[in-house]
Design an enzyme around this catalytic site. Structure first.
Site, PDB file in Angstrom:
ATOM      1  N   TYR A 122      36.401  47.139  47.871  1.00 50.42           N
ATOM      2  CA  TYR A 122      36.561  45.758  48.340  1.00 50.42           C
ATOM      3  C   TYR A 122      37.966  45.554  48.899  1.00 50.42           C
ATOM      4  O   TYR A 122      38.145  44.996  49.985  1.00 50.42           O
ATOM      5  CB  TYR A 122      36.281  44.771  47.189  1.00 50.42           C
TER       6      TYR A 122
ATOM      7  N   GLU B 209      35.161  32.521  45.292  1.00 45.77           N
ATOM      8  CA  GLU B 209      36.473  32.322  44.668  1.00 45.77           C
ATOM      9  C   GLU B 209      36.412  31.225  43.616  1.00 45.77           C
ATOM     10  O   GLU B 209      37.064  31.322  42.575  1.00 45.77           O
ATOM     11  CB  GLU B 209      37.544  31.999  45.713  1.00 45.77           C
TER      12      GLU B 209
ATOM     13  N   TRP C 190      37.944  39.136  39.184  1.00 45.93           N
ATOM     14  CA  TRP C 190      37.277  39.291  40.472  1.00 45.93           C
ATOM     15  C   TRP C 190      36.220  40.388  40.377  1.00 45.93           C
ATOM     16  O   TRP C 190      35.193  40.326  41.044  1.00 45.93           O
ATOM     17  CB  TRP C 190      38.292  39.590  41.568  1.00 45.93           C
TER      18      TRP C 190
END
Length: 187
Positions: free
Chosen positions: A20, A42, A50
């Protein structure tokens, strides 16, 4: 990507984070719908890692109708309840409800002829101070301004810390550590 390159510290945990980081994080997202998708993700990340969101990203896409704001805006309390039972996503009522409200806000902007991507990038660039972009900051003057403008338009769960993380992920600011191999590419 080469596993021996220097990356931001957060991207060294596993292959999912590394990939990512190397292929997506910090790359400029100019498509309004893709930018909205990243804002939704988010907001779900707030208070979590994350990595958790990345592991569930495809489940989020399925659960939120491919992040189609028109479809998400039609979600009802029944849909919220259904999503609260979906173990494939992060089951946080406030975040789910905010996503539905944010779909409405996105569509209201669109109906007024205001492109979400043009708006976000415009506010971010107008309020950007060169000295404030750093991988170590949690929020900036630009994220505070963008958060305020999003809230004015009816968005929820878009505080300046979430907005700054979104700005970094979407390439509005360069959050890569100075010695990260992606830093110069995202400048």
């Amino acid at each position: 990507m080469d596993s021996h390159r220097h990356r931001c510290k957060w991207a060294c945990g596993n292959m999912l984070l590394r990939d990512y980081h190397d292929a997506e994080w910090g790359m400029a997202i100019k498509d309004a719908r893709a930018l909205w998708e990243m804002l939704v993700l988010e907001s779900f990340q707030a208070g979590l890692s994350w990595n958790t969101v990345l592991q569930k990203r495809e489940n989020f896409r399925r659960a939120f109708a491919g992040f189609d704001p028109e479809k998400v805006a039609q979600f009802t309390e029944h849909d919220v309840q259904r999503l609260m039972q979906d173990a494939g996503i992060i089951r946080a009522r406030l975040k789910i409800e905010a996503t539905v409200k944010n779909a409405h806000a996105y569509l209201q902007m669109q109906a007024k002829g205001e492109d979400f991507a043009d708006f976000a990038w415009g506010v971010a660039q107008q309020n950007f101070v060169k000295t404030e972009h750093s991988h170590a900051l949690a929020q900036t003057l630009a994220s505070e301004a963008l958060s305020k403008e999003l809230k004015k338009r009816g968005f929820r769960f878009v505080g300046p810390v979430i907005v700054y993380a979104w700005m970094q992920a979407a390439g509005m600011v360069n959050g890569h550590e100075p010695d990260c191999f992606r830093h110069h590419a995202c400048e």
